[in-house]
Design a protein around this motif. Structure first.
Motif, PDB file in Angstrom:
ATOM      1  N   ARG A 177      -8.969   2.449   3.007  1.00 60.78           N
ATOM      2  CA  ARG A 177      -7.636   2.444   2.607  1.00 60.78           C
ATOM      3  C   ARG A 177      -7.243   3.948   2.707  1.00 60.78           C
ATOM      4  O   ARG A 177      -6.042   3.990   2.390  1.00 60.78           O
ATOM      5  N   PHE A 178      -8.050   4.827   3.043  1.00 65.11           N
ATOM      6  CA  PHE A 178      -7.545   6.235   3.319  1.00 65.11           C
ATOM      7  C   PHE A 178      -7.923   6.469   4.602  1.00 65.11           C
ATOM      8  O   PHE A 178      -8.899   6.612   5.281  1.00 65.11           O
ATOM      9  N   TRP A 179      -6.574   6.734   5.269  1.00 66.80           N
ATOM     10  CA  TRP A 179      -6.586   7.037   6.686  1.00 66.80           C
ATOM     11  C   TRP A 179      -6.487   8.624   7.014  1.00 66.80           C
ATOM     12  O   TRP A 179      -5.451   9.066   6.128  1.00 66.80           O
ATOM     13  N   VAL A 180      -7.218   9.299   7.498  1.00 56.76           N
ATOM     14  CA  VAL A 180      -6.922  10.632   7.641  1.00 56.76           C
ATOM     15  C   VAL A 180      -6.846  11.349   9.182  1.00 56.76           C
ATOM     16  O   VAL A 180      -7.555  10.892   9.901  1.00 56.76           O
ATOM     17  N   GLU A 181      -6.166  12.173   9.294  1.00 55.05           N
ATOM     18  CA  GLU A 181      -5.983  12.786  10.615  1.00 55.05           C
ATOM     19  C   GLU A 181      -5.845  14.445  10.393  1.00 55.05           C
ATOM     20  O   GLU A 181      -5.204  14.806   9.554  1.00 55.05           O
ATOM     21  N   ARG A 201      -2.410   2.012   0.254  1.00 55.10           N
ATOM     22  CA  ARG A 201      -2.916   2.699   1.287  1.00 55.10           C
ATOM     23  C   ARG A 201      -2.296   4.102   1.817  1.00 55.10           C
ATOM     24  O   ARG A 201      -1.229   4.216   1.462  1.00 55.10           O
ATOM     25  N   VAL A 202      -3.060   4.870   2.209  1.00 55.51           N
ATOM     26  CA  VAL A 202      -2.692   6.325   2.162  1.00 55.51           C
ATOM     27  C   VAL A 202      -3.112   6.736   3.761  1.00 55.51           C
ATOM     28  O   VAL A 202      -4.114   6.791   3.817  1.00 55.51           O
ATOM     29  N   ALA A 203      -2.222   7.156   4.525  1.00 58.03           N
ATOM     30  CA  ALA A 203      -2.543   7.882   5.758  1.00 58.03           C
ATOM     31  C   ALA A 203      -2.108   9.500   5.373  1.00 58.03           C
ATOM     32  O   ALA A 203      -0.894   9.668   5.089  1.00 58.03           O
TER      33      ALA A 203
END
Length: 280
Positions: free
Chosen positions: A50-54, A29-31
């Motif tokens: 699985r891909f968290w982005v901000e 998982r990648v933030a």
């Protein structure tokens, strides 16, 4: 291969993008953080939750801790924090504007410092983790025309070195990554130059300007291989203090450290001459 949850700044391009693609492909998982969400829309579409982005601009210091806090809260745990976002500012020191100097420091140095500071309470609470600080051979060697870039990288390396000693008792490892030149968008996309001053056309600093303006010779570093080496380091125990990647980086750092050590060793007697006499 151990799967992890990663927090990575600047996942839209360069090493950040290469790291993210490899990690998501293998099931981690990648933030990630970016300044423009549109640049990573494809990753969200392909990898889902699985891909968290901000969005995050490291020069907006007040936004850093809330974003880091949100990543840990939403994902439950983050095993590896990667400080990747940054850029190069080149030109003779006199050529750089005050605004450029402040922006480079805010991004490369202060931004990285605040990401680490924001992550530490969470890593302590979960009894461990890994911090990976992306630097460069320019964090230990210096070239004309790179004074401000070197200032930020030498600064963040000193910070990371000290933090590594502070947090080792909590099971938190800190690794500094020092790549050489790589075939990313660094030179052609993110690198910036100060306004030219004609007098410096005859200075060694002019080489850096020429390299950015023309692209120079192709870099020898493969960003895919560099990203793979960084990922592999997360499973090393104990955490490596430094990872040198690229034969050019090895050569530059070795030469710089050898010369600096020779300078110091030559001053052994003169250094001790300023001490109080023994017993006083």
């Amino acid at each position: 291969m151990t799967q992890h949850t990663w927090f990575i700044t600047g996942v839209n391009s360069g090493f950040g993008r290469a790291l993210t693609e490899q990690l998501l492909t293998r099931g981690d998982r990648v933030a990630g953080t970016v300044r423009n969400l549109d640049t990573v829309k494809d990753l969200g579409n392909k990898y889902g939750d699985r891909f968290w982005v901000e969005t995050l601009d490291l020069t907006h210091t007040a936004d850093i801790r809330p974003v880091v806090d949100k990543a840990f809260a939403d994902l439950g745990t983050v095993d590896v924090v990667v400080n990747n976002a940054g850029y190069g500012l080149f030109g003779a020191a006199e050529e750089l504007t005050d605004e450029q100097v402040e922006h480079a420091i805010d991004t490369n140095l202060l931004g990285s410092i605040q990401v680490i500071r924001a992550a530490l309470p969470h890593l302590r609470a979960q009894n461990g983790g890994r911090i990976i600080q992306i630097s460069t051979f320019g964090g230990q060697a210096a070239l004309p025309g790179g004074s401000m870039y070197h200032a930020t990288k030498w600064g963040v390396e000193g910070f990371a070195d000290a933090v590594g000693l502070e947090v080792a008792p909590f099971g938190i490892g800190v690794t500094i990554v020092e790549p050489g030149g790589a075939r990313t968008e660094f030179r052609s996309g993110s690198a910036q130059l100060g306004p030219a001053i004609e007098a410096y056309a005859a200075s060694p600093a002019f080489h850096a300007r020429t390299m950015i303006e023309t692209g120079g010779t192709p870099a020898i570093g493969d960003p895919v291989k560099i990203a793979a080496a960084i990922i592999a380091s997360a499973d090393q125990r104990p955490a490596p203090k430094r990872i040198v990647l690229g034969s050019d980086s090895f050569t530059m750092i070795s030469s710089a450290l050898t010369a600096r050590l020779a300078d110091v060793q030559a001053q052994k007697d003169s250094a001790s001459a300023t001490d109080y006499p023994v017993g006083e």
